[in-house]
Write a protein that holds these residues in place. Structure first.
Motif, short mmCIF file in Angstrom:
data_model
loop_
_atom_site.label_atom_id
_atom_site.label_comp_id
_atom_site.label_asym_id
_atom_site.label_seq_id
_atom_site.Cartn_x
_atom_site.Cartn_y
_atom_site.Cartn_z
N LYS A 81 0.80 -1.23 0.00
CA LYS A 81 0.00 0.00 0.00
C LYS A 81 0.83 1.28 0.00
N THR A 123 -8.95 6.94 -7.87
CA THR A 123 -8.92 7.63 -6.57
C THR A 123 -8.15 8.95 -6.62
N TYR A 124 -7.58 9.26 -7.79
CA TYR A 124 -6.86 10.53 -7.96
C TYR A 124 -7.22 11.16 -9.30
N LYS A 170 -3.38 9.82 3.07
CA LYS A 170 -4.15 8.64 3.41
C LYS A 170 -4.30 7.73 2.20
N TYR A 171 -4.15 6.43 2.43
CA TYR A 171 -4.28 5.45 1.35
C TYR A 171 -5.69 5.44 0.79
N ARG A 172 -5.80 5.41 -0.53
CA ARG A 172 -7.10 5.37 -1.18
C ARG A 172 -7.17 4.09 -2.02
N LYS A 173 -8.15 3.27 -1.74
CA LYS A 173 -8.28 2.00 -2.42
C LYS A 173 -8.87 2.16 -3.81
#
Length: 284
Positions: free
Chosen positions: A117, A247-248, A267-270
């Motif tokens: 991740k 997510t981006y 923050k990690y974005r799935k």
């Protein structure tokens, strides 16, 4: 052969730089004439990616010495997979073996960058480009640059790759990386033939599609054989391609250099799966 080895060892970095610059200019003009995407501001896009050239310099300098010291040690101690070959093996065959092993290492590195991740957050800087053209090759977070070179350094140590082999491999890699990211597509018939062995723009563009499972496919660096071997080769029609990461997708975020530099520390974005096209395009 000895003269070629000495020339590459002594001048490899300069050759790689000039090959990259001249080929970059050539592909830039090919894209202007025969590109598949024209509805974007090409110069503005290139300038948003260009600052990453500067940020990669510290990592290159930091690890450049480590490569030299590591190869000196493996050479002195005859350490590595390649030293298991008979000593009278033709240097050409040794280079081919080294090239294949290093390419496998690049495939493994690429998979790790997608599956871990926090490493993905660094790699997402490259994937978040919503246009894929030759300037996308410049778009690498300085953190990923260090990680990538560290993986290569480890693989050079394991394989016992000689310095001239590494330099020649990097020259070839620079050529294929530029071509893989170019804003161009081969015809289906030509692509199916070329992609039997090599990663093509058609294949790599699928890798840059904004949704899973396509983001996690076509990991190959130069050779496509690893994707075929490990079942990660996929195709998607050009008209269905959307570049970026779901997510981006905010252009204010993905086109701003400072936002991109900070991206891996957020923050990690799935990533979400594209369930509509998952089964039909997996190559068996």
């Amino acid at each position: 052969m000895e003269s070629i080895k000495h020339f590459i060892a002594a001048n490899g970095h300069q050759v790689q730089l000039w090959v990259f610059i001249l080929l970059f200019i050539f592909i830039w003009n090919v894209e202007n004439l025969a590109g598949v995407l024209f509805n974007y501001k090409k110069w503005k896009h290139a300038f948003s990616n260009a600052p990453f050239i500067v940020t990669s310099i510290p990592g290159q300098l930091l690890l450049g010495l480590a490569f030299i010291k590591t190869i000196e040690w493996t050479t002195q101690h005859q350490f590595g997979i390649l030293y298991l070959l008979p000593k009278n093996t033709n240097p050409v065959w040794v280079f081919i073996a080294s090239f294949i092993l290093l390419d496998l290492g690049e495939y493994g590195y690429h998979v790790v960058m997608h599956k871990v991740k926090r490493l993905w957050m660094f790699h997402a800087v490259h994937h978040s480009d919503n246009v894929v053209d030759v300037s996308t090759t410049l778009r690498e977070h300085p953190g990923e640059n260090i990680v990538r070179m560290s993986f290569t350094l480890l693989w050079v140590f394991i394989t016992g790759t000689a310095f001239w082999m590494l330099m020649l491999r990097q020259i070839i890699q620079a050529i294929t990386t530029l071509f893989a990211h170019m804003n161009y597509r081969f015809s289906d018939s030509a692509d199916k033939l070329i992609s039997l062995l090599f990663i093509t723009p058609n294949l790599h563009q699928v890798h840059h599609h904004y949704k899973q499972p396509y983001t996690d496919c076509n990991y190959g660096d130069v050779l496509s054989i690893w994707d075929r071997m490990f079942g990660t080769l996929k195709r998607l029609p050009a008209e269905q391609l959307v570049f970026g990461v779901d997510t981006y997708m905010d252009k204010n975020e993905t086109r701003n250099f400072y936002s991109l530099v900070k991206l891996p520390f957020g923050k990690y974005r799935k990533i979400k799966a594209d369930e509509e096209n998952t089964t039909s395009t997996i190559l068996k």
